[in-house]
Motif scaffolding. Structure first.
Motif, PDB file in Angstrom:
ATOM      1  N   ARG A 138      13.071  94.149  64.295  1.00 30.73           N
ATOM      2  CA  ARG A 138      12.691  93.286  63.185  1.00 30.73           C
ATOM      3  C   ARG A 138      11.266  92.792  63.375  1.00 30.73           C
ATOM      4  NH1 ARG A 138      15.088  87.296  61.823  1.00 30.73           N
ATOM      5  NH2 ARG A 138      14.116  87.049  59.783  1.00 30.73           N
ATOM      6  N   GLU A 139      10.453  92.935  62.349  1.00 27.87           N
ATOM      7  CA  GLU A 139       9.059  92.516  62.415  1.00 27.87           C
ATOM      8  C   GLU A 139       8.820  91.354  61.458  1.00 27.87           C
ATOM      9  OE1 GLU A 139       7.070  93.624  64.620  1.00 27.87           O
ATOM     10  OE2 GLU A 139       8.326  95.273  65.335  1.00 27.87           O
ATOM     11  N   GLY A 140       7.833  90.514  61.806  1.00 23.94           N
ATOM     12  CA  GLY A 140       7.512  89.376  60.967  1.00 23.94           C
ATOM     13  C   GLY A 140       6.672  89.769  59.767  1.00 23.94           C
ATOM     14  N   PRO A 141       6.542  88.883  58.789  1.00 26.29           N
ATOM     15  CA  PRO A 141       5.834  89.215  57.540  1.00 26.29           C
ATOM     16  C   PRO A 141       4.334  88.941  57.559  1.00 26.29           C
ATOM     17  CG  PRO A 141       6.873  87.077  57.336  1.00 26.29           C
ATOM     18  CD  PRO A 141       7.243  87.588  58.707  1.00 26.29           C
ATOM     19  N   PHE A 142       3.841  88.236  58.558  1.00 25.30           N
ATOM     20  CA  PHE A 142       2.470  87.730  58.476  1.00 25.30           C
ATOM     21  C   PHE A 142       1.417  88.679  59.061  1.00 25.30           C
ATOM     22  CE2 PHE A 142       5.371  84.048  58.883  1.00 25.30           C
ATOM     23  CZ  PHE A 142       5.239  83.560  57.597  1.00 25.30           C
TER      24      PHE A 142
END
Length: 243
Positions: free
Chosen positions: A112-116
């Motif tokens: 899972r990767e962050g959106p920023f």
């Protein structure tokens, strides 16, 4: 998830650098119980500041920084670290001891990767010099080759230690050792192996249960780099059977 790690009367590696570069000695110290807790949003700026100070002398960081000749390199590095921690906090993949003084980030199989960072990364890359682009590619190619040749498809089910840094003024207190014990406990509970990449800190990771599988060397025959070649090591720890 949080955990108290009993650190009393434990042998610690002397954390003498950024990503815990190889130190000259070990020491036996007595310290109180250390609490590993999730990194909070209010601690992100401190975490970024501490990590930036920690990685300043690490060999791969020096190799990349040497090629970052565009204006504001230190500001951009601090900003990138801040966004990285923001993403990791958002995805529940960052832990700390002492409110951002020592920070751990992990990668899990679900990836899972962050959106920023995906939004900010193109803006930061606009400042990359051609030499910096070349050195970043050299790093990526070397680590991808190490992964393919050592772990192969099995890596999809493993945990990765993506970042570990302790503020220089807080090194030598066993913080990094406690954070790595925390990683090992998570991995053992899930029955997963753990891997990581390191340059200088391999001796520290050997102490906490990791083995060097293979290494690659970058920075060779580069007339623009005046330092020593950079040795990238991939290290591995299988899950313990004593859980």
């Amino acid at each position: 998830m949080q955990m108290k790690v009993q650190a009393e009367s434990t042998r610690y590696f002397d954390e003498a650098s950024p990503l815990l570069v190889q130190a000259s000695s070990t020491q036996t110290v007595r310290v109180p119980e250390l609490e590993v807790v999730p990194l909070r949003h209010v601690e992100i700026f401190r975490a970024a500041r501490c990590a930036q100070a920690a990685i300043a002398s690490e060999s791969s960081s020096r190799y990349l920084h040497d090629a970052d000749t565009a204006p504001g390199s230190a500001v951009r590095q601090r900003f990138a670290l801040t966004i990285n921690y923001l993403d990791n906090v958002h995805c529940h993949k960052a832990w700390t001891i002492d409110h951002g003084s020592s920070i751990l980030t992990l990668g899990f199989p679900e990836n899972r990767e962050g959106p920023f960072l995906p939004i900010v990364a193109p803006l930061l890359k606009a400042f990359d010099t051609e030499e910096l682009k070349k050195r970043k590619k050299e790093w990526v190619d070397a680590t991808n080759t190490l992964l393919r040749e050592t772990l192969g498809d099995a890596v999809k089910n493993m945990i990765e230690v993506q970042g570990l840094a302790t503020a220089p003024e807080k090194q030598g207190r066993g913080y990094a050792t406690a954070l790595m014990r925390f990683v090992n406990a998570i991995a053992d509970a899930q029955g997963r192996s753990v891997y990581l990449f390191t340059t200088d800190a391999y001796s520290f990771y050997e102490i906490v249960g990791y083995t060097v599988l293979q290494e690659a060397v970058i920075g060779i025959d580069n007339p623009k780099w005046k330092g020593d070649p950079i040795h990238i090591r991939i290290m591995y720890r299988p899950p313990s059977t004593d859980v």
